[in-house]
Write a protein that holds these residues in place. Structure first.
Motif, PDB file in Angstrom:
ATOM      1  N   PHE A  19       1.794  -2.859   9.236  1.00  0.00           N
ATOM      2  CA  PHE A  19       1.253  -2.152   7.811  1.00  0.00           C
ATOM      3  C   PHE A  19      -0.119  -2.038   8.029  1.00  0.00           C
ATOM      4  N   ARG A  20      -0.746  -2.924   8.762  1.00  0.00           N
ATOM      5  CA  ARG A  20      -2.225  -2.961   8.935  1.00  0.00           C
ATOM      6  C   ARG A  20      -2.662  -1.799   9.564  1.00  0.00           C
ATOM      7  N   LYS A  21      -2.000  -1.572  10.662  1.00  0.00           N
ATOM      8  CA  LYS A  21      -2.361  -0.439  11.584  1.00  0.00           C
ATOM      9  C   LYS A  21      -2.244   1.092  10.726  1.00  0.00           C
ATOM     10  N   ALA A  22      -1.060   1.016   9.589  1.00  0.00           N
ATOM     11  CA  ALA A  22      -0.686   2.130   8.792  1.00  0.00           C
ATOM     12  C   ALA A  22      -1.846   2.455   7.857  1.00  0.00           C
ATOM     13  N   ALA A  23      -2.263   1.262   7.379  1.00  0.00           N
ATOM     14  CA  ALA A  23      -3.216   1.286   6.279  1.00  0.00           C
ATOM     15  C   ALA A  23      -4.691   1.768   6.748  1.00  0.00           C
ATOM     16  N   LEU A  48      14.604  -2.173   3.020  1.00  0.00           N
ATOM     17  CA  LEU A  48      14.344  -0.978   4.243  1.00  0.00           C
ATOM     18  C   LEU A  48      13.615  -1.648   5.380  1.00  0.00           C
ATOM     19  N   LEU A  49      12.895  -2.714   5.332  1.00  0.00           N
ATOM     20  CA  LEU A  49      12.259  -3.320   6.491  1.00  0.00           C
ATOM     21  C   LEU A  49      12.507  -4.849   6.240  1.00  0.00           C
ATOM     22  N   HIS A  50      12.676  -5.637   7.589  1.00  0.00           N
ATOM     23  CA  HIS A  50      12.359  -6.891   7.769  1.00  0.00           C
ATOM     24  C   HIS A  50      10.936  -7.120   8.168  1.00  0.00           C
ATOM     25  N   ARG A  54       4.636 -11.405  12.728  1.00  0.00           N
ATOM     26  CA  ARG A  54       4.327 -10.526  13.773  1.00  0.00           C
ATOM     27  C   ARG A  54       4.584  -9.096  14.072  1.00  0.00           C
ATOM     28  N   LYS A  55       5.564  -8.780  13.251  1.00  0.00           N
ATOM     29  CA  LYS A  55       6.118  -7.460  13.506  1.00  0.00           C
ATOM     30  C   LYS A  55       7.071  -6.948  12.115  1.00  0.00           C
ATOM     31  N   ILE A  56       7.573  -5.676  12.036  1.00  0.00           N
ATOM     32  CA  ILE A  56       8.738  -5.391  11.254  1.00  0.00           C
ATOM     33  C   ILE A  56       9.358  -4.549  11.897  1.00  0.00           C
TER      34      ILE A  56
END
Length: 293
Positions: A19-23, A48-50, A54-56
């Motif tokens: 989310f951080r990188k996408a934002a 849709l997402l777990h 640390r990650k999705i």
């Protein structure tokens, strides 16, 4: 229509798995992006997402939704870019993964010319032989030497490079110079890793010879093959352009001049046929320039 916007946000999150990188890439607050994706999940009625600290990871529903959404988003983006080309030249950041030695020898002058022709495009190049995951990594195009592995990627052939046999004068002085292809079986041969690396197919004098070869070195870098050959460690097959500088400096000498190895193909790999203008122009430019050499 709001669904379409959220679908595009969802695709960007999955691409970078963050989310951080996408934002950051979308230039929007992380909290806003997270809220929009949560709203999308509620509207659909499925997770849709777990999410972890640390990650999705994609759920089964998320994987299916991503595959469908990505095609829709790519089509929409391409439609806008194709219309935009009527008013402006291609622009944006082009991310490419390139093989080190091929990029230095063959691509560098072409990239310089391309950059001058398209000043609106900026570049992020990763020079590496590793296998890049075009689905999970933010890379627009991968260029690789050799036949591409069987996969769902789209492969476009850029060039076919002739290869010749080279060795250092010192190696030939110590080990003797082969007079025919069959003599190679008794020499140290520096081999490029891959299927059939223990056999070279040579063409010349109107015939083809297959020679079983051996040696202590097998690796995945053409530049390292050239370097080891120049350090007197054996005979290797190289594209003429890769060997040219060492030949000019007397570090390598072409041997068995009437024979040549099977050509090595160069491919551009992309995830989809629906390419943005910057990527399409780059691939076409490199292909046309290499064909003219």
């Amino acid at each position: 229509m709001e669904y379409l916007n959220d679908m595009a946000l969802f695709v960007e999150v999955v691409k970078v798995r963050s989310f951080r990188k996408a934002a950051e890439g979308l230039d929007m607050p992380n909290s806003t992006l997270s809220r929009r994706i949560s709203g999308l999940e509620k509207a659909i009625g499925l997770r849709l997402l777990h999410r972890t600290t640390r990650k999705i990871e994609l759920t089964e529903a998320g994987q299916l939704y991503y595959e469908r959404c990505k095609r829709i988003v790519d089509e929409a983006r391409l439609a806008h870019e194709q219309l935009g080309e009527m008013l402006a030249r291609p622009s944006g950041l082009l991310r490419a993964s390139l093989p080190v030695d091929f990029a230095n020898v063959y691509l560098a002058p072409l990239i310089a010319e391309f950059a001058r022709q398209y000043p609106g495009i900026s570049f992020d190049f990763d020079l590496t032989p590793r296998q890049v995951d075009l689905i999970s990594e933010p890379v627009d195009v991968v260029i690789r030497m050799g036949e591409p592995p069987s996969s769902n990627l789209i492969a476009r052939k850029l060039a076919s490079l002739q290869r010749f046999l080279y060795a250092s004068p010192r190696y030939l002085e110590v080990s003797g110079e082969p007079r025919s292809p069959v003599d190679l079986a008794h020499h140290d041969c520096l081999r490029l890793r891959g299927p059939g690396s223990d056999r070279w197919t040579l063409s010349g004098k109107g015939e083809t010879e297959q020679v079983d070869i051996g040696g202590r070195f097998e690796l995945n870098s053409v530049g390292m093959l050239r370097r080891l050959a120049s350090l007197d460690l054996g005979i290797t097959l190289l594209p003429e352009g890769i060997a040219a500088q060492d030949v000019a400096q007397g570090k390598l000498r072409r041997i068995l001049p009437d024979w040549q190895g099977s050509p090595v193909s160069v491919y551009a790999l992309t995830e989809t046929r629906l390419l943005p203008a910057k990527t399409q122009r780059f691939i076409e430019f490199v292909r046309d320039k290499l064909a003219a050499q």
